[in-house]
Scaffold this motif. Structure first.
Motif, mmCIF file in Angstrom:
data_model
loop_
_atom_site.group_PDB
_atom_site.id
_atom_site.type_symbol
_atom_site.label_atom_id
_atom_site.label_comp_id
_atom_site.label_asym_id
_atom_site.label_seq_id
_atom_site.Cartn_x
_atom_site.Cartn_y
_atom_site.Cartn_z
ATOM 1 N N GLN A 3 0.846 -1.193 0.000
ATOM 2 C CA GLN A 3 0.000 0.000 0.000
ATOM 3 C C GLN A 3 0.879 1.241 0.000
ATOM 4 O O GLN A 3 1.864 1.310 0.739
ATOM 5 N N LEU A 4 0.492 2.192 -0.840
ATOM 6 C CA LEU A 4 1.208 3.455 -0.961
ATOM 7 C C LEU A 4 0.248 4.592 -0.633
ATOM 8 O O LEU A 4 -0.852 4.657 -1.200
ATOM 9 N N VAL A 5 0.659 5.480 0.236
ATOM 10 C CA VAL A 5 -0.181 6.604 0.628
ATOM 11 C C VAL A 5 0.581 7.896 0.367
ATOM 12 O O VAL A 5 1.611 8.159 1.013
ATOM 13 N N GLU A 6 0.076 8.693 -0.564
ATOM 14 C CA GLU A 6 0.699 9.966 -0.901
ATOM 15 C C GLU A 6 0.077 11.098 -0.090
ATOM 16 O O GLU A 6 -1.100 11.034 0.280
ATOM 17 N N SER A 7 0.858 12.123 0.125
ATOM 18 C CA SER A 7 0.367 13.317 0.794
ATOM 19 C C SER A 7 1.223 14.498 0.370
ATOM 20 O O SER A 7 2.298 14.319 -0.227
ATOM 21 N N CYS A 22 5.352 9.842 -0.039
ATOM 22 C CA CYS A 22 4.695 8.588 -0.365
ATOM 23 C C CYS A 22 5.196 7.541 0.622
ATOM 24 O O CYS A 22 6.373 7.153 0.572
ATOM 25 N N SER A 25 3.942 0.467 2.596
ATOM 26 C CA SER A 25 3.910 -0.644 3.534
ATOM 27 C C SER A 25 4.894 -1.708 3.064
ATOM 28 O O SER A 25 5.396 -1.659 1.943
ATOM 29 N N THR A 77 9.603 5.728 3.072
ATOM 30 C CA THR A 77 8.987 6.887 2.446
ATOM 31 C C THR A 77 9.877 7.447 1.348
ATOM 32 O O THR A 77 11.101 7.535 1.509
ATOM 33 N N TYR A 94 1.371 10.711 -8.680
ATOM 34 C CA TYR A 94 1.259 9.352 -8.173
ATOM 35 C C TYR A 94 2.654 8.804 -7.871
ATOM 36 O O TYR A 94 3.610 9.084 -8.615
ATOM 37 N N GLY A 103 0.028 4.484 -5.883
ATOM 38 C CA GLY A 103 -0.709 5.193 -4.860
ATOM 39 C C GLY A 103 -2.003 5.751 -5.419
ATOM 40 O O GLY A 103 -2.284 5.642 -6.614
ATOM 41 N N GLN A 104 -2.768 6.418 -4.550
ATOM 42 C CA GLN A 104 -4.088 6.939 -4.953
ATOM 43 C C GLN A 104 -3.985 8.278 -5.657
ATOM 44 O O GLN A 104 -4.935 8.731 -6.284
ATOM 45 N N THR A 106 -2.181 12.454 -5.530
ATOM 46 C CA THR A 106 -2.397 13.697 -4.787
ATOM 47 C C THR A 106 -2.382 14.857 -5.788
ATOM 48 O O THR A 106 -1.509 14.915 -6.670
#
Length: 112
Positions: A3-7, A22, A25, A77, A94, A103-104, A106
């Motif tokens: 899982q990748l989470v961007e911000s 980014c 996990s 990260t 992404y 990722g989703q 940003t």
């Protein structure tokens, strides 16, 4: 499964800066290449920057000298520091894991 989470996206004026993050996990992050891509409306997704497991980097010509990709393996990260932003940098950004996980996204908007 990774899982990748961007911000870190947002609205910024031309000439401004943003730093994207980014977080990934999994336990193999330090061994994989990570990349940042972007997609503007009506355009294909394009590579912005890539960093290998040993820290080698490459950039799209359009961002060379303005953007910097880096990674912190202790935090799983990857970062994209974006300086001197231009309106044409506006896109959804992404991150991509070497094993083809995305990722989703940003949103980055550069506008006055």
């Amino acid at each position: 499964q990774v899982q990748l989470v961007e911000s870190g996206g947002g609205l910024v004026q031309p000439g401004g800066s943003l730093r994207l993050s980014c977080a990934a996990s999994g336990s193999i992050f330090r061994f994989v290449t990570m990349g940042w891509y972007r997609q503007a409306p009506g355009n294909q997704r394009e590579l912005v920057a890539r960093i290998t497991s040993d820290g080698r980097t490459n950039y799209a010509d359009s961002v060379k000298g303005r953007f910097t990709i880096s990674r912190d393996n202790a935090k799983n990260t990857v970062y994209l520091q974006m300086n001197s932003l231009k309106p044409e940098d506006t896109a959804v950004y992404y991150c991509l894991h070497e094993y083809n996980y995305w990722g989703q996204g940003t949103q980055v908007t550069v506008s006055s």
